[in-house]
Enzyme design. Structure first.
Site, PDB file in Angstrom:
ATOM      1  N   ASP A 141      -4.852   3.505  -1.434  1.00 34.73           N
ATOM      2  CA  ASP A 141      -5.899   3.810  -0.352  1.00 34.73           C
ATOM      3  C   ASP A 141      -6.465   5.064  -0.444  1.00 34.73           C
ATOM      4  O   ASP A 141      -5.776   5.922   0.017  1.00 34.73           O
ATOM      5  CB  ASP A 141      -5.190   3.639   0.867  1.00 34.73           C
ATOM      6  CG  ASP A 141      -5.014   2.129   1.304  1.00 34.73           C
ATOM      7  OD1 ASP A 141      -3.847   1.485   1.717  1.00 34.73           O
ATOM      8  OD2 ASP A 141      -6.059   1.296   1.187  1.00 34.73           O
ATOM      9  N   GLY A 172       1.485  -2.052   4.265  1.00 42.03           N
ATOM     10  CA  GLY A 172       1.832  -0.563   4.019  1.00 42.03           C
ATOM     11  C   GLY A 172       3.224  -0.520   4.919  1.00 42.03           C
ATOM     12  O   GLY A 172       4.214  -0.417   4.394  1.00 42.03           O
ATOM     13  N   SER A 212       0.791  -1.239   0.041  1.00 41.02           N
ATOM     14  CA  SER A 212       0.165  -0.036   0.026  1.00 41.02           C
ATOM     15  C   SER A 212       0.709   1.164   0.009  1.00 41.02           C
ATOM     16  O   SER A 212       1.810   1.303   0.891  1.00 41.02           O
ATOM     17  CB  SER A 212      -0.992   0.061   1.155  1.00 41.02           C
ATOM     18  OG  SER A 212      -1.303   1.379   1.456  1.00 41.02           O
ATOM     19  N   MET A 247     -11.015  -6.251   5.791  1.00 40.18           N
ATOM     20  CA  MET A 247     -10.105  -5.268   6.589  1.00 40.18           C
ATOM     21  C   MET A 247      -9.890  -5.844   7.781  1.00 40.18           C
ATOM     22  O   MET A 247     -10.608  -6.200   8.815  1.00 40.18           O
ATOM     23  CB  MET A 247     -10.972  -3.934   6.738  1.00 40.18           C
ATOM     24  CG  MET A 247     -11.229  -3.116   5.420  1.00 40.18           C
ATOM     25  SD  MET A 247      -9.659  -2.804   4.782  1.00 40.18           S
ATOM     26  CE  MET A 247      -8.837  -2.004   5.946  1.00 40.18           C
ATOM     27  N   MET A 284     -12.230   4.199   0.055  1.00 41.91           N
ATOM     28  CA  MET A 284     -12.741   4.385   1.259  1.00 41.91           C
ATOM     29  C   MET A 284     -13.417   5.610   1.298  1.00 41.91           C
ATOM     30  O   MET A 284     -13.092   6.533   1.862  1.00 41.91           O
ATOM     31  CB  MET A 284     -11.680   4.286   2.546  1.00 41.91           C
ATOM     32  CG  MET A 284     -11.052   2.843   2.543  1.00 41.91           C
ATOM     33  SD  MET A 284      -9.537   2.870   3.487  1.00 41.91           S
ATOM     34  CE  MET A 284      -8.464   3.149   2.006  1.00 41.91           C
ATOM     35  N   ASP A 315      -6.077  -6.961   4.519  1.00 43.41           N
ATOM     36  CA  ASP A 315      -5.498  -5.386   4.724  1.00 43.41           C
ATOM     37  C   ASP A 315      -5.539  -4.707   6.074  1.00 43.41           C
ATOM     38  O   ASP A 315      -6.621  -4.580   6.354  1.00 43.41           O
ATOM     39  CB  ASP A 315      -6.368  -4.674   3.609  1.00 43.41           C
ATOM     40  CG  ASP A 315      -5.781  -3.159   3.506  1.00 43.41           C
ATOM     41  OD1 ASP A 315      -6.587  -2.299   2.630  1.00 43.41           O
ATOM     42  OD2 ASP A 315      -4.869  -2.683   4.034  1.00 43.41           O
ATOM     43  N   HIS A 339      -1.113  -1.314  -4.132  1.00 36.57           N
ATOM     44  CA  HIS A 339      -2.541  -1.044  -3.445  1.00 36.57           C
ATOM     45  C   HIS A 339      -2.708   0.404  -3.358  1.00 36.57           C
ATOM     46  O   HIS A 339      -1.664   1.212  -2.732  1.00 36.57           O
ATOM     47  CB  HIS A 339      -2.575  -1.752  -2.019  1.00 36.57           C
ATOM     48  CG  HIS A 339      -3.867  -1.790  -1.353  1.00 36.57           C
ATOM     49  ND1 HIS A 339      -5.045  -2.438  -1.768  1.00 36.57           N
ATOM     50  CD2 HIS A 339      -4.136  -0.754  -0.252  1.00 36.57           C
ATOM     51  CE1 HIS A 339      -6.002  -2.124  -0.763  1.00 36.57           C
ATOM     52  NE2 HIS A 339      -5.339  -1.251  -0.098  1.00 36.57           N
TER      53      HIS A 339
HETATM   54  C1  DX5 Z   1      -6.101   1.301   6.013  1.00 40.98           C
HETATM   55  C2  DX5 Z   1      -5.689   0.816   4.573  1.00 40.98           C
HETATM   56  C3  DX5 Z   1      -4.668  -0.052   4.629  1.00 40.98           C
HETATM   57  C4  DX5 Z   1      -3.381   0.304   5.239  1.00 40.98           C
HETATM   58  C5  DX5 Z   1      -2.532  -0.801   5.176  1.00 40.98           C
HETATM   59  O1  DX5 Z   1      -7.153   2.045   5.915  1.00 40.98           O
HETATM   60  O2  DX5 Z   1      -7.047   0.435   3.975  1.00 40.98           O
HETATM   61  O3  DX5 Z   1      -4.323  -0.417   3.075  1.00 40.98           O
HETATM   62  O4  DX5 Z   1      -2.768   1.250   4.387  1.00 40.98           O
HETATM   63  O5  DX5 Z   1      -1.414  -0.386   5.874  1.00 40.98           O
HETATM   64  P1  DX5 Z   1      -0.712  -1.353   6.922  1.00 40.98           P
HETATM   65  O6  DX5 Z   1      -0.074  -2.374   6.344  1.00 40.98           O
HETATM   66  O7  DX5 Z   1       0.382  -0.283   7.513  1.00 40.98           O
HETATM   67  O8  DX5 Z   1      -1.814  -1.570   8.162  1.00 40.98           O
HETATM   68 ZN    ZN Z   2      -6.530  -0.553   1.760  1.00 40.47          ZN
END
Ligand code: DX5
Ligand code: ZN
Length: 213
Positions: free
Chosen positions: A32, A194, A5, A134, A65, A172, A30
């Protein structure tokens, strides 16, 4: 499969970070997208994604989102996004929205938050190419993995068999080198990461390591 991400990338050197992903063994990138309404944060939109899409040489996995995602589907398609996921919680006409994503040449995915049961997706499982679970409440990178997410993966895998569907399972939020193996075992096909990737000493090595676990 691994889908880093870019939320945790260095936005002062975004081209460099995207090139790193191009050279890495990651499968998707990815993206976001957050609107500050559905989630308590704002990330980036088309002015940022346009140059990202120009530089990226991996399939783009946009995670919306945002409320009213149907209003922006065509613009994501015009960017060259390959996979587009929308939240069950923001789509009162989910079947229509999924169809619109496919009509615009992208592969549709549906996302559920930690407090949304996977069983609500039953009527849509044959319409989507992937389901995103999620494992944190959406809005921020670097959060901790919510343990009951693994039960949702197992439940979704069983539903896929029951329904004779063939979607991929993506997860995710809070994914790291310590929980990937357990989650793959439970049925995850694609890992979004991420913070784990972009905080690693060697992000490319971290991505390859995740794919091997
Ligand atoms: C959170 C995002 C995720 C997030 C993942 O709202 O949808 O994709 O960036 O990040 P990490 O891997 O840092 O939890
Ligand atoms: Zn995400």
């Amino acid at each position: 499969m691994v889908a880093p991400s870019i939320l945790s990338a260095d936005f002062g050197h975004l081209e460099r970070d995207i090139e790193m992903l191009n050279e890495s063994s990651c499968d998707w990138i990815h993206l976001d997208v957050m609107d500050g309404v559905f989630v308590p944060n704002i990330s980036f939109g088309f002015p940022v994604l346009k140059p990202v899409a120009k530089v990226a040489r991996k399939p783009l996995d946009a995670h919306l989102m945002i409320v009213e995602p149907e209003k922006f589907i065509k613009r994501f398609a015009d960017l060259g996004v390959d996979y587009l996921s929308v939240h069950y919680e923001t789509c009162p006409k989910l079947r229509e929205t999924i169809a619109m994503i496919r009509e615009n040449g992208m592969k549709p995915g549906v996302v559920v938050n930690p407090d949304t049961e996977v069983k609500v997706l039953k009527p849509f499982l044959k319409d989507v190419d992937y389901v995103l679970i999620m494992s944190v409440y959406p809005g921020f990178g670097g959060q901790s993995f919510i343990p009951h997410s693994v039960d949702k993966v197992k439940e979704l895998k069983a539903l896929r068999k029951e329904e004779g569907a063939d979607f991929l399972i993506e997860i995710d939020g809070g994914i790291n080198l310590d929980n990937v193996a357990m989650l793959r075992e439970a049925g995850v096909d694609i890992f979004v990461a991420g913070n784990t990737v972009f905080s690693a000493e060697d992000p490319k090595a971290c991505i390859s390591r995740m794919a091997e676990l």
